[in-house]
Write an enzyme that holds these catalytic residues in place. Structure first.
Site, PDB file in Angstrom:
ATOM      1  N   GLU A 120       0.816  -1.205   0.000  1.00 29.14           N
ATOM      2  CA  GLU A 120       0.000   0.000   0.000  1.00 29.14           C
ATOM      3  C   GLU A 120       0.857   1.266   0.000  1.00 29.14           C
ATOM      4  O   GLU A 120       0.438   2.315  -0.486  1.00 29.14           O
ATOM      5  CB  GLU A 120      -0.922  -0.003   1.220  1.00 29.14           C
ATOM      6  CG  GLU A 120      -2.141   0.884   1.083  1.00 29.14           C
ATOM      7  CD  GLU A 120      -3.193   0.601   2.143  1.00 29.14           C
ATOM      8  OE1 GLU A 120      -4.187  -0.086   1.819  1.00 29.14           O
ATOM      9  OE2 GLU A 120      -3.013   1.042   3.295  1.00 29.14           O
ATOM     10  N   HIS A 136       7.887 -27.070  -0.856  1.00 28.10           N
ATOM     11  CA  HIS A 136       7.303 -28.236  -1.523  1.00 28.10           C
ATOM     12  C   HIS A 136       6.203 -27.843  -2.503  1.00 28.10           C
ATOM     13  O   HIS A 136       5.592 -28.721  -3.120  1.00 28.10           O
ATOM     14  CB  HIS A 136       6.773 -29.213  -0.472  1.00 28.10           C
ATOM     15  CG  HIS A 136       7.849 -29.811   0.364  1.00 28.10           C
ATOM     16  ND1 HIS A 136       8.361 -31.070   0.153  1.00 28.10           N
ATOM     17  CD2 HIS A 136       8.552 -29.291   1.411  1.00 28.10           C
ATOM     18  CE1 HIS A 136       9.309 -31.328   1.037  1.00 28.10           C
ATOM     19  NE2 HIS A 136       9.445 -30.258   1.823  1.00 28.10           N
ATOM     20  N   LYS A 158     -13.977   0.298  -4.161  1.00 25.78           N
ATOM     21  CA  LYS A 158     -15.086   0.709  -3.306  1.00 25.78           C
ATOM     22  C   LYS A 158     -16.135   1.471  -4.114  1.00 25.78           C
ATOM     23  O   LYS A 158     -17.342   1.235  -3.953  1.00 25.78           O
ATOM     24  CB  LYS A 158     -14.576   1.591  -2.166  1.00 25.78           C
ATOM     25  CG  LYS A 158     -13.672   0.892  -1.175  1.00 25.78           C
ATOM     26  CD  LYS A 158     -13.236   1.865  -0.090  1.00 25.78           C
ATOM     27  CE  LYS A 158     -12.283   1.213   0.893  1.00 25.78           C
ATOM     28  NZ  LYS A 158     -11.822   2.169   1.923  1.00 25.78           N
TER      29      LYS A 158
END
Length: 436
Positions: free
Chosen positions: A287, A308, A422
């Site tokens: 951010e 793995h 948003k």
């Protein structure tokens, strides 16, 4: 108490020319940060936070935590992003890995988290767990209108008032919010909730050492004074430029690697308790730096588990990555590998060795393989996982983030891109004012 130690020799090898060329830029970036002359300088309250946090505030947080611990078996921390990740990072690091499989003991509530997603099943299952239980809520939001925590708080508040009664419920809800304005401030004043203030000059991702993080950490039973002391010592160690300023060195090295074509940073741990430290770190750097078409992409892996699954790509994939490894020098317990007479699994050669010795050799062997495979490697050693060292680590990453962002040429303290999703979501949901 010993602090953290940064090693860069296995990274500097890959970008030595860039490292030397950026030395003066790192000094300038640190000075810009400390003098408050750069972009986003109205959000620098975290820089001197460890050394300026009043003792009275810490004492009050401890008293609130004591009240919640005595009256609750579960305390739900409601928040998203920086409003919960820092607390979860510290609480998870200091917890028993199997803590949530045990029933809560009197005076030792489990700290749970809500409002960090919009999962319907998650919310319903949390309600099911809390039904008939003694629980409290720490709701963290500057505005009180952020969608995810607002939904969770509305639902949990309704459940708590139904079970405990409205009068008792107000003593079991604590709000961490704006000092003067916003929906949550208004509700808290109307309902009579105890409140703590999110400082105006501290952004969410830098807020773990404010009441945003300190209260849930104290409720979990951890020593916030020692956490702050670790951060305070790191604040002093990183205040001035020089080769002994580890935050400056880390910021410099990662920018040198970025200049040399390394676009992805993997934060690696060899201790499962540090998983959420990586989650907090990803928000902090993603951010802060990911803007204006720039920024190192922050990713994380848990070794040896992810060796793995991700090991092949790291070893032989595109050479666009570098690693920063957090290594724990001393585990808090000792467990040795027993000998087996049949030795069908073939590991008797490890009999008598500590599990951590095997882990350390896995760490060293992995570093050797990855460096040989073209992956630069930085290493941050912490003596042990405790409040002091976590305080040091948190402040180290925060300070380095500010320096690194300025070196990159961005404002490390805003996040304009977060608003796009948003806005679209509000339009799709036909929120008033977003319908056109």
């Amino acid at each position: 108490m010993k602090g953290i130690k940064l090693e860069i020799q296995d990274a500097k090898y890959f970008a030595e020319k860039e490292y030397e060329a950026l030395q003066s830029e790192s000094v300038t970036a640190l000075s810009t940060l400390m003098e408050g002359t750069g972009a986003g300088n109205d959000f620098l309250g975290w820089v001197n936070l460890p050394s300026t946090t009043p003792d009275e505030l810490v004492t009050r947080i401890e008293a609130t935590a004591k009240r919640l611990r005595e009256n609750c078996d579960y305390v739900v921390c409601v928040g998203i992003g920086g409003s919960y990740l820092g607390a979860k990072a510290v609480n998870s690091a200091l917890a028993d890995n199997f803590e949530y499989y045990y029933a809560p003991n009197p005076g030792e509530p489990k700290v749970l988290y809500a409002g960090q997603n919009i999962g319907e099943e998650y919310t319903a299952q949390l309600e099911k767990l809390l039904t008939g239980k003694r629980f409290g809520i720490i709701v963290i939001s500057k505005s009180g209108t952020t969608t995810e925590p607002a939904i969770a708080f509305r639902i949990l508040k309704e459940l708590l008032e139904k079970q405990a009664g409205k009068e008792k419920a107000k003593d079991l809800i604590v709000a961490v919010t704006d000092a003067n304005k916003g929906a949550l401030r208004t509700m808290s004043d109307n309902e009579g909730y105890e409140t703590y203030v999110i400082p105006d000059n501290v952004g969410g991702r830098f807020s773990v050492l404010t009441p945003v993080g300190l209260l849930p950490i104290a409720v979990a039973g951890h020593d916030i004074r020692t956490l702050l002391q670790g951060a305070k010592d790191m604040e002093a160690q990183t205040a001035h430029p020089g080769s002994d300023n580890q935050a400056q060195t880390y910021a410099l090295m990662r920018n040198a690697l970025y200049k040399s074509g390394k676009k992805i940073e993997l934060l690696v741990n060899f201790d499962p308790s540090l998983h959420y430290i990586s989650e907090w770190w990803k928000q902090l750097y993603g951010e802060s730096e990911g803007k204006d078409g720039k920024g190192i992409f922050p990713a994380s892996v848990d070794f040896t588990t992810d060796l793995h699954s991700m090991g092949q790509w790291i070893q032989q994939g595109e050479r666009s990555i570098f690693e920063t490894v957090i290594s724990v020098a001393k585990p808090s317990v000792e467990r040795r590998i027993p000998e087996d007479k049949e030795n069908l699994d073939g590991i008797n050669y490890l009999a008598g060795k500590r599990i951590d010795e095997v882990n350390k050799m896995a760490e060293l062997g992995t570093k050797m393989a990855h460096v040989d495979g073209g992956v630069p490697n930085m290493r941050i050693e912490i003596e042990s996982v405790n409040e002091y060292n976590l305080g040091q680590l948190i402040y180290f990453f925060e300070k380095a983030c500010g320096i690194s962002g300025y070196m990159l040429g961005v404002n490390p303290f805003n996040q304009p891109g977060v608003e796009f999703y948003k806005s679209n979501m509000f339009k799709l949901l036909k929120k008033p004012g977003y319908d056109k």
